[in-house]
Write an enzyme that holds these catalytic residues in place. Structure first.
Site, PDB file in Angstrom:
ATOM      1  NE  ARG A  52      -0.516   1.768   3.554  1.00  0.00           N
ATOM      2  CZ  ARG A  52       0.620   2.469   3.675  1.00  0.00           C
ATOM      3  NH1 ARG A  52       1.803   1.895   3.914  1.00  0.00           N
ATOM      4  NH2 ARG A  52       0.603   3.784   3.544  1.00  0.00           N
ATOM      5  N   GLY A  53       0.181   2.418  -0.134  1.00  0.00           N
ATOM      6  CA  GLY A  53       0.918   3.660  -0.294  1.00  0.00           C
ATOM      7  C   GLY A  53       1.150   3.857  -1.788  1.00  0.00           C
ATOM      8  CB  ALA A  54       0.621   6.807  -3.947  1.00  0.00           C
ATOM      9  NE  ARG A  86      -6.307   0.965  -2.165  1.00  0.00           N
ATOM     10  CZ  ARG A  86      -5.681   1.530  -1.120  1.00  0.00           C
ATOM     11  NH1 ARG A  86      -4.411   1.249  -0.879  1.00  0.00           N
ATOM     12  NH2 ARG A  86      -6.315   2.373  -0.325  1.00  0.00           N
ATOM     13  CD  GLN A 188      -3.876   2.835   6.528  1.00  0.00           C
ATOM     14  OE1 GLN A 188      -4.534   3.237   7.487  1.00  0.00           O
ATOM     15  NE2 GLN A 188      -4.419   2.602   5.352  1.00  0.00           N
ATOM     16  CG  ASP A 229      -3.105   8.054  -1.984  1.00  0.00           C
ATOM     17  OD1 ASP A 229      -3.018   8.509  -0.828  1.00  0.00           O
ATOM     18  OD2 ASP A 229      -2.835   6.877  -2.288  1.00  0.00           O
ATOM     19  CG  ASN A 239      -2.479  11.668   2.063  1.00  0.00           C
ATOM     20  OD1 ASN A 239      -1.910  10.760   1.450  1.00  0.00           O
ATOM     21  ND2 ASN A 239      -2.225  11.905   3.334  1.00  0.00           N
ATOM     22  CE  LYS A 240      -5.587   5.860   3.940  1.00  0.00           C
ATOM     23  NZ  LYS A 240      -6.546   4.985   3.187  1.00  0.00           N
TER      24      LYS A 240
HETATM   25  O1  MRU Z   1      -4.816   3.312   1.843  1.00  0.00           O
HETATM   26  P1  MRU Z   1      -3.336   3.503   1.849  1.00  0.00           P
HETATM   27  O2  MRU Z   1      -2.679   2.975   3.066  1.00  0.00           O
HETATM   28  O3  MRU Z   1      -2.703   3.004   0.563  1.00  0.00           O
HETATM   29  O4  MRU Z   1      -3.164   5.087   1.859  1.00  0.00           O
HETATM   30  C1  MRU Z   1      -1.871   5.606   1.801  1.00  0.00           C
HETATM   31  C2  MRU Z   1      -1.830   7.086   1.905  1.00  0.00           C
HETATM   32  O5  MRU Z   1      -2.828   7.754   1.960  1.00  0.00           O
HETATM   33  C3  MRU Z   1      -0.476   7.712   1.809  1.00  0.00           C
HETATM   34  O6  MRU Z   1      -0.422   8.879   2.562  1.00  0.00           O
HETATM   35  C4  MRU Z   1      -0.200   8.056   0.344  1.00  0.00           C
HETATM   36  O7  MRU Z   1      -0.402   6.953  -0.487  1.00  0.00           O
HETATM   37  C5  MRU Z   1       1.139   8.568   0.151  1.00  0.00           C
HETATM   38  S1  MRU Z   1       2.351   7.316   0.253  1.00  0.00           S
HETATM   39  C6  MRU Z   1       3.734   8.074  -0.310  1.00  0.00           C
END
Ligand code: MRU
Length: 341
Positions: A52-54, A86, A188, A229, A239-240
């Protein structure tokens, strides 16, 4: 810096190898790896947030295309399938578009596709280090920094994005306290950010999301930094979920609010954040996230995984090509242009 386990890694040769991921759903109690042998395995790993994470989503998907090529089935089908895993992180589509272009240029050759996926992986690593170099000067010495979700080593690239300025500043001798938001519903912040900052020896304090306002009011936070994201052409940033609220609080308390992201996270085809697709996730993440029901059976749940912070609430965006400030279509366009040349 402590060596972290690799988040995504190709094991073996192009024709017979597999994608090994660190299964982040097992953290913080277990460091476990999972091998993806099929495109479906990669899709599931992304969908269920094992990876996970972009940036990490994009890198895993790129390796997923190599796995698709191994099977001899249509590369187009593999890419279309991975695109559906996603919707919000644009790095996924950016990486898959690159893999598609490579396949068109060189054919569905496992070796050349693997080289392209590894190039994406390595470029991300370098981008994260550069974000750290550009952002380190923003980090207060002896102050407090608040972050949300996880945008550190666990999104690949050793330093990550939002945490890269913190790791670099720490390596340069600055000392500060990091407040990690728990980040409901999937935690997270507590499962991943608190864990990795402790692994690296940084001073981290965990708070529940609803404590952020009080911690700011007490004067404990001098900087907020988050990942992204997808960033629209005008700087609006997805973002999250919870990020937007923090930006509003930052404005109310006069605290600088920074986004740190590589240029692969910008989507200039979206003129504003209203056009960014927001992932809606399963209601059970909210009602059953702690190993037992925490809500009455059958209750209606709204569970958007991301929100959009308007550009006007963001102090600056830290990229691998420097800091964007003020945040306007022109200043963003100039940085993206630089990244393409
Ligand atoms: O749902 P996730 O855990 O994939 O969400 C991740 C985030 O929102 C991060 O802040 C974002 O992807 C940036 S990671 C460099």
């Amino acid at each position: 810096m402590t060596r972290m386990p690799r988040v995504v890694e190709w094991i073996g040769d192009a024709e017979g190898g597999v994608l090994r991921i660190l299964d982040q759903t097992c953290l913080p109690t277990e460091v476990a790896f999972r091998d993806c042998h099929t495109v479906e395995d990669v899709w599931e790993a992304i969908r269920s947030l094992r990876v996970r994470g972009a940036p990490a989503i994009g890198i895993a998907a790129a390796y997923g295309v190599v796995i698709g090529a191994q099977s001899g089935a249509s590369i187009r089908d593999a890419i279309d399938s991975l695109r559906s895993s996603r919707p919000t992180a644009v790095n996924l589509f950016w990486a898959l578009d690159r893999m598609a272009a490579k396949a068109v240029r060189d054919g569905p050759n496992c070796g050349t596709l693997l080289a392209e996926a590894q190039a994406i992986d390595e470029e991300n690593h370098q981008m994260c280090l550069a974000i750290g170099r550009h952002g380190a000067s923003l980090v207060p010495d002896r102050g407090g920094v608040l972050t949300h979700c996880n945008a550190g080593s666990l999104i690949a690239g050793e330093y990550g994005t939002a945490l890269a300025p913190l790791y670099t500043a720490h390596a340069n001798g600055k000392r500060f306290q990091v407040f990690a938001d728990e980040t409901r519903p999937l935690l997270q912040g507590s499962r991943l950010t608190a864990w990795e900052l402790m692994q690296h020896g940084l001073d981290v304090t965990l708070i529940c999301d609803n404590m952020a306002a009080q911690v700011m009011r007490e004067g404990r936070v001098q900087m907020i930094v988050v990942g992204a994201d997808r960033i629209a052409a005008n700087g609006d940033t997805a973002n999250k979920i919870g990020t937007y609220g923090l930006a509003v609080l930052a404005r109310a308390h006069g605290i600088p609010f920074y986004v740190a992201a590589p240029t692969s996270t910008f989507d200039l085809s979206r003129s504003s954040g209203d056009q960014i697709p927001i992932e809606q996730r399963d209601s059970r993440e909210v009602t059953d996230g702690f190993g037992r029901p925490t809500a009455p059976a059958g209750v209606s749940v709204y569970n958007p995984a991301f929100d959009v912070t308007p550009a006007g609430l963001i102090t600056a965006i830290v990229t691998e090509h420097g800091i964007i400030q003020p945040i306007e279509p022109a200043t963003i366009g100039a940085v993206i242009h630089r990244s393409q040349n």
